[in-house]
Motif scaffolding. Structure first.
Motif, PDB file in Angstrom:
ATOM      1  N   CYS A  77      47.092 -99.920 -16.389  1.00 36.10           N
ATOM      2  CA  CYS A  77      46.070-100.615 -15.605  1.00 36.10           C
ATOM      3  C   CYS A  77      44.730-100.461 -16.302  1.00 36.10           C
ATOM      4  O   CYS A  77      44.409 -99.391 -16.814  1.00 36.10           O
ATOM      5  CB  CYS A  77      46.006-100.033 -14.198  1.00 36.10           C
ATOM      6  N   CYS A 120      39.497 -98.344 -10.995  1.00 35.44           N
ATOM      7  CA  CYS A 120      38.844 -98.289  -9.677  1.00 35.44           C
ATOM      8  C   CYS A 120      38.425 -96.855  -9.375  1.00 35.44           C
ATOM      9  O   CYS A 120      39.167 -95.908  -9.667  1.00 35.44           O
ATOM     10  CB  CYS A 120      39.809 -98.733  -8.577  1.00 35.44           C
ATOM     11  N   CYS A 178      40.900 -94.164  -7.531  1.00 35.27           N
ATOM     12  CA  CYS A 178      42.265 -94.699  -7.706  1.00 35.27           C
ATOM     13  C   CYS A 178      43.286 -93.669  -7.254  1.00 35.27           C
ATOM     14  O   CYS A 178      43.208 -92.496  -7.617  1.00 35.27           O
ATOM     15  CB  CYS A 178      42.479 -95.030  -9.182  1.00 35.27           C
TER      16      CYS A 178
HETATM   17  S1  SF4 Z   1      43.676 -98.527  -7.713  1.00 33.46           S
HETATM   18 FE1  SF4 Z   1      44.183 -97.641  -9.718  1.00 33.46          FE
HETATM   19  S2  SF4 Z   1      46.127 -98.574 -10.329  1.00 33.46           S
HETATM   20 FE2  SF4 Z   1      45.272 -99.811  -8.646  1.00 33.46          FE
HETATM   21  S3  SF4 Z   1      44.100-101.432  -9.675  1.00 33.46           S
HETATM   22 FE3  SF4 Z   1      42.659 -99.761  -9.299  1.00 33.46          FE
HETATM   23  S4  SF4 Z   1      42.684 -98.486 -11.166  1.00 33.46           S
HETATM   24 FE4  SF4 Z   1      44.502 -99.823 -11.198  1.00 33.46          FE
END
Ligand code: SF4
Length: 165
Positions: free
Chosen positions: A28, A32, A35
């Motif tokens: 990914c 975020c 996460c």
């Molecule tokens: S929460 Fe984590 S795994 Fe999901 S899109 Fe965001 S960074 Fe990627």
């Protein structure tokens, strides 16, 4: 063709409508804040598994399951292999839900044919990055209030975003 897999659940009731198998795809780029699946941001996390072998694991769960959910990680970074898998899933009469850090608009307007190809197999897309400041418990399927639960097939045919009900 292979997929890098961070995890697989045979049966889950919390990753979409009804009993579902859940596939966690590694890799990914969204990064975020807060996460929940940081390990799966790595494209090397987990195991490299043949698409056909994943399909066999899913088929073993028929008829208990109603569908399959792709999570991650970011499934759309593995769009080509997931499209291949989706063909087999569809042949089983199963529906497909998918979590993505991309928005529906980003995917549908993308010039990446693999991402567009995968979108066409998805029944329901839960879209957008997770935002800590918008964290909510209001929906059992989304983590933050910016995320939408989208009926992809209706959205494509009506050329506007239609939410799943
Ligand atoms: S929460 Fe984590 S795994 Fe999901 S899109 Fe965001 S960074 Fe990627």
């Amino acid at each position: 063709m292979k997929l890098q897999i961070g995890g697989f659940l045979d049966n889950s009731l919390v990753n979409g409508d009804g009993m579902r198998s859940v596939l966690f795809v590694s890799g990914c780029i969204h990064n975020c804040e807060s996460c929940q699946n940081q390990l799966m941001q790595s494209f090397d996390y987990g195991d490299s598994v043949l698409v056909g072998d994943i399909l066999k694991k899913i088929v073993k769960n028929v008829p208990i399951i109603k569908g399959v959910t792709f999570s991650g990680g970011e499934p759309f970074e593995s769009a080509l292999a997931l499209s291949k898998l989706s063909e087999g899933i569809r042949k089983q009469g199963l529906n497909i839900w998918c979590y993505s850090g991309y928005t529906y608009d980003e995917i549908i307007n993308s010039e990446d044919k693999d991402k567009l190809g995968l979108l066409k197999f998805i029944d329901v897309l839960i879209d957008g990055k997770f935002h800590e400041e918008l964290r909510t418990d209001a929906s059992k399927y989304t983590g933050s209030s910016n995320q939408r639960i989208i009926d992809v097939q209706k959205s494509i045919s009506e050329n506007k975003i239609v939410l799943w009900e």
